[in-house]
Design an enzyme around this catalytic site. Sequence first.
Site, short mmCIF file in Angstrom:
data_model
loop_
_atom_site.label_atom_id
_atom_site.label_comp_id
_atom_site.label_asym_id
_atom_site.label_seq_id
_atom_site.Cartn_x
_atom_site.Cartn_y
_atom_site.Cartn_z
N HIS A 67 -12.89 27.71 23.64
CA HIS A 67 -12.41 28.02 24.99
C HIS A 67 -11.64 29.35 24.99
O HIS A 67 -11.89 30.23 25.82
CB HIS A 67 -11.52 26.88 25.49
CG HIS A 67 -10.94 27.10 26.84
ND1 HIS A 67 -11.48 26.55 27.98
CD2 HIS A 67 -9.87 27.83 27.25
CE1 HIS A 67 -10.76 26.93 29.02
NE2 HIS A 67 -9.77 27.69 28.61
N GLU A 68 -10.72 29.49 24.04
CA GLU A 68 -9.91 30.73 23.97
C GLU A 68 -10.76 31.93 23.56
O GLU A 68 -10.52 33.05 24.01
CB GLU A 68 -8.73 30.55 23.02
CG GLU A 68 -7.77 29.43 23.40
CD GLU A 68 -7.27 29.50 24.83
OE1 GLU A 68 -7.10 30.60 25.37
OE2 GLU A 68 -7.05 28.43 25.42
N HIS A 71 -12.30 33.45 26.61
CA HIS A 71 -11.37 34.39 27.24
C HIS A 71 -11.37 35.71 26.48
O HIS A 71 -11.44 36.79 27.07
CB HIS A 71 -9.94 33.83 27.23
CG HIS A 71 -9.69 32.69 28.16
ND1 HIS A 71 -9.80 32.79 29.53
CD2 HIS A 71 -9.30 31.41 27.91
CE1 HIS A 71 -9.49 31.63 30.08
NE2 HIS A 71 -9.19 30.77 29.12
#
Length: 153
Positions: A67-68, A71
């Site tokens: 998920h990170e 980003h």
Amino acid sequence: MDNQELQELVRRLSLKSFQRPFLHQAYFNARLRSTGGRYLLQSHNIEINPKAYELYGLEEVQGIILHELCHYHLHIEGKGYQHRDKDFRELLRKVDAPRFCSVLHSPKATVKKHRRRYTYTCVNCHQLYVRKIKMNVEKYCCSKCLGKLKLVE
């Protein structure tokens, strides 16, 4: 798992899922409370909540890292890296990364603390006042009829 192992895991997941290297730092941050991890825009570093590893294990941490990394790679490329952006949501689906992490607070934290409430009533008109903080009944009066207040047990 320590920070060095985490760094290596992030590098491997970045190459495997995104075919791009992760060139910055990844480390645990125990001060994170309600989030599994975060991507820092200025430094491009990734912080992971160590509680996620303690409570749910490696699989949960890998999901948070993916998920990170979504980003991270979108921000580096200049595309929409925020949760509401279409690019971000598409990349999450592509790499099979979770949108949210599991709940990270302990079961004890889910129980709301029962705070004491003080109930006052007017002696004349019986108007009720509920307060979080105890108040001096000699100093205050009823806002409706200016009568004396008394604490109700």
